[in-house]
Design an enzyme around this catalytic site. Structure first.
Site, PDB file in Angstrom:
ATOM      1  N   ASP A 157       9.525   2.059   1.792  1.00 50.23           N
ATOM      2  CA  ASP A 157       9.788   2.565   0.442  1.00 50.23           C
ATOM      3  C   ASP A 157      11.284   2.814   0.303  1.00 50.23           C
ATOM      4  O   ASP A 157      11.885   3.528   1.123  1.00 50.23           O
ATOM      5  CB  ASP A 157       9.025   3.868   0.195  1.00 50.23           C
ATOM      6  CG  ASP A 157       7.512   3.669   0.238  1.00 50.23           C
ATOM      7  OD1 ASP A 157       7.065   2.506   0.195  1.00 50.23           O
ATOM      8  OD2 ASP A 157       6.789   4.678   0.319  1.00 50.23           O
TER       9      ASP A 157
ATOM     10  N   ASP B 279      -3.477   3.623  -8.277  1.00 50.58           N
ATOM     11  CA  ASP B 279      -3.078   4.875  -7.639  1.00 50.58           C
ATOM     12  C   ASP B 279      -3.876   6.010  -8.262  1.00 50.58           C
ATOM     13  O   ASP B 279      -3.726   6.309  -9.450  1.00 50.58           O
ATOM     14  CB  ASP B 279      -1.578   5.110  -7.834  1.00 50.58           C
ATOM     15  CG  ASP B 279      -0.747   3.929  -7.342  1.00 50.58           C
ATOM     16  OD1 ASP B 279      -1.157   3.283  -6.364  1.00 50.58           O
ATOM     17  OD2 ASP B 279       0.314   3.651  -7.938  1.00 50.58           O
TER      18      ASP B 279
END
Length: 248
Positions: free
Chosen positions: A10, A135
């Protein structure tokens, strides 16, 4: 099919980070060179990379595109699959990434706002190149870098996006993400049972036992971040533990 262990890389403000439940400023890992991180994971056995432009996910602008380009270029001659998400808002954004050598693009906010985008991308590039990120927070899908909640469930959207041509789903349980307190398998199992395309799970993995549990409920792989960076287990040990009879 081999169960995939996928290190998360990330990227925020040019660095490799791990956030707690996606909250900016909650970094529990911050490494200066994402390219060096990718090379390290490759040397330890990773053959799939999960690259997320967090600035793109949160702000809608893919600020870390040059770093992603460099990682793709670094592994062009290697047997590596690279999937990329964060800030992909249009067919042009997706096409740019796929054309530079990214194997799979991951869409979340854009897919929910414009589901037909998935249909168009699948037709143009093939379903295997299109992954939709679902998500989930308290049972509902979150968008815009996990800053807004929608009215949809993962099962509802999983079925819809499979019908539109998505080749795979990335399911992240925000309720467990980054906490290093274990994973919840019921939401994963419910999604796996509702679709026929591969489901990659993410969120809460702390141990190799978590990986085996996720594999046993039918997921095709798992993205692992904090547990690897905080040395809860070794990547090589995880790969060995989940290896099937037909996997090298």
């Amino acid at each position: 099919m081999c169960f995939e262990i996928i290190p998360a890389i990330d990227i925020r403000e040019g660095k490799c980070v791990q956030l707690v439940q996606g909250v900016p400023g909650s970094e529990i890992v911050c490494l200066d060179d994402p390219i060096e991180v990718a090379v390290d994971w490759y040397n330890k056995g990773a053959r799939i990379f999960h690259l997320i432009d967090l600035d793109g996910a949160i702000e809608g602008e893919r600020k870390n595109a040059p770093i992603i380009q460099n990682i793709v270029d670094k592994f062009k001659t290697e047997d590596v699959v690279i999937q990329v998400g964060g800030g992909i808002r249009s067919e042009e954004d997706a096409a740019q990434l796929l054309n530079i050598g990214v194997d799979r693009i991951i869409l979340s906010t854009a897919a929910l706002e414009n589901p037909e985008l998935i249909k168009g991308l699948a037709k143009r590039f093939g379903s295997k190149c299109v992954m939709v990120a679902l998500d989930s927070k308290k049972g509902k899908i979150s968008v815009e870098g996990w800053t807004k909640e929608s009215e949809f469930t993962a099962v509802d959207m999983g079925i819809k996006f499979e019908n539109l041509g998505a080749g795979s789903i990335l399911f992240t349980n925000i309720d467990t993400e980054g906490l290093l307190q274990g994973t919840e398998t019921k939401p994963i199992e419910e999604l796996v049972e509702s679709v026929t395309i591969p489901v990659i799970a993410s969120g809460g993995v702390t141990s190799i036992d978590d990986l085996l549990t996720i594999k046993n409920v039918g997921a095709s792989g798992v993205v692992v971040g904090s547990a690897l960076y905080k040395n809860k287990f070794k990547l090589a040990d995880a790969i060995d533990a989940v290896k099937g009879k037909n996997c090298k």
